[in-house]
Design a protein around this motif. Structure first.
Motif, mmCIF file in Angstrom:
data_model
loop_
_atom_site.group_PDB
_atom_site.id
_atom_site.type_symbol
_atom_site.label_atom_id
_atom_site.label_comp_id
_atom_site.label_asym_id
_atom_site.label_seq_id
_atom_site.Cartn_x
_atom_site.Cartn_y
_atom_site.Cartn_z
ATOM 1 N N ARG A 1 38.444 33.653 14.759
ATOM 2 C CA ARG A 1 39.025 32.798 13.711
ATOM 3 C C ARG A 1 38.393 33.137 12.358
ATOM 4 O O ARG A 1 39.087 33.243 11.338
ATOM 5 N N ALA A 2 37.080 33.303 12.356
ATOM 6 C CA ALA A 2 36.387 33.659 11.113
ATOM 7 C C ALA A 2 36.731 35.084 10.682
ATOM 8 O O ALA A 2 36.956 35.342 9.495
ATOM 9 N N PHE A 3 36.771 36.010 11.637
ATOM 10 C CA PHE A 3 37.061 37.408 11.327
ATOM 11 C C PHE A 3 38.465 37.540 10.716
ATOM 12 O O PHE A 3 38.653 38.221 9.706
ATOM 13 N N GLU A 4 39.423 36.868 11.326
ATOM 14 C CA GLU A 4 40.805 36.895 10.815
ATOM 15 C C GLU A 4 40.859 36.354 9.394
ATOM 16 O O GLU A 4 41.504 36.949 8.514
ATOM 17 N N ALA A 5 40.170 35.238 9.155
ATOM 18 C CA ALA A 5 40.179 34.638 7.816
ATOM 19 C C ALA A 5 39.546 35.578 6.790
ATOM 20 O O ALA A 5 40.034 35.693 5.657
ATOM 21 N N MET A 6 38.474 36.256 7.178
ATOM 22 C CA MET A 6 37.805 37.173 6.256
ATOM 23 C C MET A 6 38.672 38.396 5.967
ATOM 24 O O MET A 6 38.627 38.951 4.867
ATOM 25 N N LEU A 7 39.459 38.829 6.939
ATOM 26 C CA LEU A 7 40.390 39.925 6.699
ATOM 27 C C LEU A 7 41.494 39.502 5.732
ATOM 28 O O LEU A 7 41.832 40.220 4.792
ATOM 29 N N VAL A 8 42.062 38.337 5.979
ATOM 30 C CA VAL A 8 43.210 37.873 5.203
ATOM 31 C C VAL A 8 42.842 37.641 3.740
ATOM 32 O O VAL A 8 43.638 37.922 2.835
ATOM 33 N N GLU A 9 41.622 37.168 3.487
ATOM 34 C CA GLU A 9 41.262 36.794 2.114
ATOM 35 C C GLU A 9 40.980 38.003 1.222
ATOM 36 O O GLU A 9 40.944 37.869 -0.001
ATOM 37 N N ASP A 10 40.758 39.179 1.814
ATOM 38 C CA ASP A 10 40.305 40.318 1.015
ATOM 39 C C ASP A 10 41.456 41.246 0.633
ATOM 40 O O ASP A 10 42.186 41.735 1.500
ATOM 41 N N LEU A 11 41.587 41.519 -0.652
ATOM 42 C CA LEU A 11 42.698 42.323 -1.141
ATOM 43 C C LEU A 11 42.531 43.807 -0.862
ATOM 44 O O LEU A 11 43.488 44.574 -0.964
ATOM 45 N N SER A 12 41.306 44.252 -0.514
ATOM 46 C CA SER A 12 41.095 45.675 -0.244
ATOM 47 C C SER A 12 41.431 46.051 1.194
ATOM 48 O O SER A 12 41.326 47.205 1.578
ATOM 49 N N ARG A 13 41.832 45.050 1.981
ATOM 50 C CA ARG A 13 42.283 45.354 3.345
ATOM 51 C C ARG A 13 43.538 46.203 3.271
ATOM 52 O O ARG A 13 44.421 45.966 2.451
ATOM 53 N N GLY A 14 43.608 47.226 4.137
ATOM 54 C CA GLY A 14 44.790 48.070 4.187
ATOM 55 C C GLY A 14 45.275 48.173 5.612
ATOM 56 O O GLY A 14 45.378 47.170 6.317
ATOM 57 N N ALA A 15 45.532 49.391 6.063
ATOM 58 C CA ALA A 15 45.917 49.586 7.453
ATOM 59 C C ALA A 15 44.774 49.205 8.382
ATOM 60 O O ALA A 15 44.999 48.770 9.512
ATOM 61 N N PHE A 16 43.535 49.327 7.856
ATOM 62 C CA PHE A 16 42.347 49.032 8.658
ATOM 63 C C PHE A 16 41.556 47.912 7.988
ATOM 64 O O PHE A 16 42.045 47.283 7.047
ATOM 65 N N CYS A 17 40.367 47.646 8.477
ATOM 66 C CA CYS A 17 39.586 46.534 7.914
ATOM 67 C C CYS A 17 39.275 46.748 6.435
ATOM 68 O O CYS A 17 39.132 45.795 5.683
ATOM 69 N N GLU A 18 39.159 48.016 6.037
ATOM 70 C CA GLU A 18 38.912 48.355 4.634
ATOM 71 C C GLU A 18 39.776 49.547 4.280
ATOM 72 O O GLU A 18 39.541 50.672 4.734
ATOM 73 N N GLY A 19 40.805 49.320 3.496
ATOM 74 C CA GLY A 19 41.645 50.412 3.048
ATOM 75 C C GLY A 19 42.427 51.066 4.183
ATOM 76 O O GLY A 19 42.756 50.440 5.191
ATOM 77 N N ASP A 20 42.691 52.355 4.002
ATOM 78 C CA ASP A 20 43.550 53.070 4.939
ATOM 79 C C ASP A 20 42.811 54.099 5.773
ATOM 80 O O ASP A 20 43.414 55.042 6.300
ATOM 81 N N SER A 21 41.494 53.918 5.912
ATOM 82 C CA SER A 21 40.692 54.761 6.794
ATOM 83 C C SER A 21 39.822 53.865 7.669
ATOM 84 O O SER A 21 39.262 52.876 7.177
#
Length: 219
Positions: free
Chosen positions: A145-165
């Motif tokens: 639940r926390a991990f999902e929320a932290m992913l959703v709130e960040d604008l640098s998320r891409g295809a992966f947890c951070e960007g597209d790599s």
């Protein structure tokens, strides 16, 4: 830098799974040394393994004569010696965010549902299997639940947890989702996690690291 790499692990260990993914992403050749965590009371408890890892855990990466322990430390070690392709973003704030995601899994979710904790619950408290399984599901869902929320709130998320790599956070996430499926965690509330897992498993580095593809996997 060219010394032989040897990974002590177990096919279903999520910590070893993380390191396999990182090694594969770096394109590094390594020898696997299976340590069966269940057979004969657990080969990790054998006296000769204590010199390899005093905590009697996996994984351990042996690089020449050096032994590196703890999965996140191993991945950071690989990152420093073989920086390309990178497992961490360039900006300090982005590195901090990705390390936080990785630590959420490695330090908050995983320790509560690893083998030695479940064996302790059974041995010392006589907790039956259904209660132990519910314990695992509770703590994975709580962390997701926390991990999902932290992913959703960040604008640098891409295809992966951070960007597209893919990077260190993805290396930690995929094995934990494997554990979640194994214990029957309802993943419907975590669409971003499920999407990133699918992106990761489509890559050869992740696919080759799957537990069922390891030389010590049953069958």
């Amino acid at each position: 830098m060219s010394e032989h790499l040897k990974l002590y692990g177990y096919w279903r260990s999520s910590a070893a799974y993380r390191v396999r993914i990182a090694l594969n992403l770096k394109g590094l050749h390594y020898e696997q040394v299976p340590v069966h965590l269940i057979r004969d009371g657990g080969e990790q408890h054998a006296p000769d393994y204590a010199s390899t890892h005093p905590q009697k855990l996996v994984p351990v990466l042996q690089h020449g004569e050096r032994k590196v322990r703890q999965s996140l430390a191993i991945m950071e070690y690989l990152e420093e010696l073989w920086p390309d392709p990178p497992l961490l973003p360039l900006a300090a704030r982005d590195r901090a965010r990705i390390r936080a995601l990785a630590l959420l899994i490695a330090c908050d979710i995983h320790p509560l549902n690893n083998l030695r904790v479940l064996q302790y619950l059974e041995r010392e408290w006589n907790a039956p299997q259904p209660e132990r399984d519910e314990w695992v599901r509770h703590w994975i869902a709580e962390g997701f639940r926390a991990f999902e929320a932290m992913l959703v709130e960040d604008l640098s998320r891409g295809a992966f947890c951070e960007g597209d790599s893919p990077g260190i956070a993805d290396c930690c996430l995929v094995p934990q989702v494997y554990n979640a499926r194994r214990f029957g965690v309802d993943l419907e509330p975590f669409p971003t996690i499920r999407r990133i897992e699918a992106e990761c498993l489509a890559l050869p580095a992740f696919d080759a690291a799957r537990p069922e593809r390891q030389p010590d996997a049953p069958g």
